[in-house]
Design an enzyme around this catalytic site. Structure first.
Site, PDB file in Angstrom:
ATOM      1  N   HIS A   7       0.647  -1.312  -0.011  1.00 39.72           N
ATOM      2  CA  HIS A   7      -0.104   0.099  -0.161  1.00 39.72           C
ATOM      3  C   HIS A   7       0.823   1.293   0.087  1.00 39.72           C
ATOM      4  CE1 HIS A   7      -3.990  -1.981   0.842  1.00 39.72           C
ATOM      5  NE2 HIS A   7      -3.236  -2.960   1.354  1.00 39.72           N
ATOM      6  N   ASN A  13     -10.302  -2.833   2.288  1.00 37.13           N
ATOM      7  CA  ASN A  13     -10.078  -2.864   0.581  1.00 37.13           C
ATOM      8  C   ASN A  13     -11.520  -2.780   0.084  1.00 37.13           C
ATOM      9  OD1 ASN A  13      -7.230  -3.112   1.005  1.00 37.13           O
ATOM     10  ND2 ASN A  13      -7.487  -5.426   0.824  1.00 37.13           N
ATOM     11  N   TYR A  29       1.101  -4.939  11.782  1.00 36.78           N
ATOM     12  CA  TYR A  29       1.006  -3.332  11.589  1.00 36.78           C
ATOM     13  C   TYR A  29       2.114  -2.446  12.382  1.00 36.78           C
ATOM     14  CZ  TYR A  29      -2.606  -4.411   7.845  1.00 36.78           C
ATOM     15  OH  TYR A  29      -3.390  -4.955   7.042  1.00 36.78           O
TER      16      TYR A  29
END
Ligand code: HEM
Length: 491
Positions: A94, A167, A377
């Protein structure tokens, strides 16, 4: 504008002054904005002087005017070091993205389903930041090229920051996070020559039958877009909502664009990729800069966890959607994006989302993919932005500390044999066939053509395997792909 009407900036002060470069310019106005000295030495016109006034800070420290540069010149070192280190680490996926700010307001009190404070009172607005992105990208990837588009939302609630990191496609290629590096390697350009590598993608699909459902979405027109204003968003993974009484429900998130849904076909996508690679970023920015706003409705599907047993698929498997007939979309609230970021680097690039940024009333489910996402993350962000990533204003949550983070799954009684194994109900093809059959004919045709164009040139071993999957999904779907591949070969 300056009254002399010239447009080129004066180099030292960077403000408009004469020096427009127009050979017919008769203006003799000296620079009126700075102390660059043009006023004193400006005997002729600015065109002659060219505004290129000599200054000490333009020069390195040397021995004599044309002698060697001194190593001790700290100013030179710092100027160049700051420049060469100014490129920051990128996200591993991304990479290309753009963002907008706004607010979210629930339509009604959601207390029967969750105790999350920001979903209790329709009069309370929660500020939000959204980053839209291209999953497989570098900074120059054309927005309209076929891709998975990220839709990550950060809600700055009174109880801390809550993120939905989703998404534009409701399912994913894999159901276990341990295979994420493998899927990304298959989607990225070839490590050999940095060129697009469809063989790696189809080879991956051949060894990953559960990816076929995602393929039927990605190769449809949903994979090519020209605007986020008309893009849907899905949380994909299953979370848990808990109310004050401790009752739990599985939940899936959906963002519905209030401007209506739209996608483009591959021909239009190719045209736009050449004409304007930043078409989606520009569209978002200019819509908001022009006084407009971009709106989405948040809807949820809720499921009683007890239903899991009787369903033909595993509701915690992110390669599956939940039937909207059995689990209708419940409107929750509206998000309005009406402000552009002031500073791309610190607001958009430094944004750090995670599906594990939760608030009381919202928990992780045992969805294997979500569990894998839950820590990676933050790891990535520590590496990318440093240990203080939570202190960056776009990520800051007042009073955050590990001890204040909400827990997931408290009170659950778990039992089982420790193992590494597939889930019981894999059912890899039913929903891929259903997806094909529910498309209008024009979209079926585009899906067939897009798959055939990519799969046609693949080695026989890959084609035979993948065509076997398509046949299991839907005989007619497979026959049309086969026919289209033959037609393309004859051309
Ligand atoms: C349902 C599947 C997934 C979805 C919907 C998803 C979505 C996203 C989105 C939207 C972003 C960009 C966030 C932003 O704009 O900053 C992102 C970044 C990222 N994702 Fe995922 N992802 C998925 C699966 C995974 C998995 C399985 C992994 C690894 C185990 C992973 C690792 C990452 C990492 C490391 C980043 C970059 C984080 C950063 O540097 O800020 N993702 N993902």
């Amino acid at each position: 504008m300056p009254e002399w009407g010239c447009c080129e900036p004066c180099v030292p002060c960077d403000k408009p002054a004469c020096g427009c470069g127009n050979p017919d310019c008769k203006c003799e106005t000296p620079c009126q904005n700075c102390t660059c000295g043009r006023e004193e030495n400006n005997g002729g016109s600015c065109v002659e002087n060219n505004c290129a006034e000599d200054r000490r800070e333009f020069h390195s420290q040397t021995v004599g005017a044309d002698g060697p540069v001194l190593v001790q010149d700290g100013r030179l070192h710092e100027t160049l070091d700051i420049f060469v280190n100014s490129v920051e680490r990128e996200r591993v996926v991304h990479t290309k993205g753009y963002g907008a700010l706004g607010c979210f307001r629930p339509y009604q009190c959601m207390a029967p389903y969750t105790k999350a404070a920001f979903l209790q009172d329709p009069s309370v607005e929660t500020p939000v930041f959204v980053r839209f992105s291209l999953a497989v990208s570098n900074r120059g990837t054309p927005d309209s090229a076929r891709n998975v588009h990220g839709f990550a939302t950060k809600f700055y609630t009174k109880e801390g920051n809550f993120d939905i990191v989703g998404n534009q496609i409701p399912v994913f290629f894999i159901r276990d996070a341990i295979r994420f590096p493998e899927v990304i390697a298959a989607l990225k350009p070839s490590p050999k020559n940095n060129l697009a590598n469809p063989e790696a993608i189809w080879d991956f699909i051949a060894r990953t039958p559960e990816a076929l459902h995602m393929v039927t979405w990605l190769y449809s027109d949903v994979g090519t877009l020209d605007s986020v204003r008309t893009m849907r968003g899905f949380g994909i993974n299953t979370f848990v909502w808990v109310n004050k009484a401790g009752e739990k429900r599985y939940v899936k998130y959906h963002w519905i664009p209030l401007a209506g849904e739209r996608c483009i076909d591959s021909e239009e996508a190719r045209r736009l990729a050449c004409e304007n690679p930043d078409v989606m970023a520009e569209d978002l920015y200019h819509t908001i800069a022009g006084g407009g706003c971009v709106e989405y409705e948040l809807r949820v599907q809720l499921m009683n966890p007890c239903d899991a047993e009787k369903l033909p698929y595993d509701p915690l498997d992110d390669t599956k959607v939940w039937s909207e007939r059995d689990y209708p979309l419940m409107p929750v609230g509206r998000m309005i994006l009406d402000r552009n970021p002031d500073d791309y680097r610190t607001q958009v690039e430094h944004a750090a989302f995670s599906p594990a940024n939760l608030v009381p009333g919202i928990e992780l489910s045992a969805d294997k993919m979500l569990q894998g996402r839950s820590f990676v993350y933050w790891d990535a962000q520590r590496h990318r932005l440093g240990n203080g990533f939570r202190e960056i204003p776009v990520n800051r949550s007042p009073d955050w500390s590990p001890s204040k983070m909400p827990d997931s799954g408290m009170g659950e009684c778990l039992e089982g044999v420790v193992t590494r194994s597939a889930i019981e109900k894999t059912d890899d093809f039913t929903q891929a066939g259903e997806r094909y059959r529910c498309l209008p004919e024009i979209h079926r045709r585009h899906l067939v053509e897009n798959i055939a164009a990519d799969l046609g040139p693949m080695p026989k071993r890959i084609k035979t395997c993948v065509m076997g999957y398509f046949r299991k999904a839907d005989e007619e779907f497979a026959a049309r792909i086969e026919e289209e591949m033959n037609r393309m070969r004859r051309r």
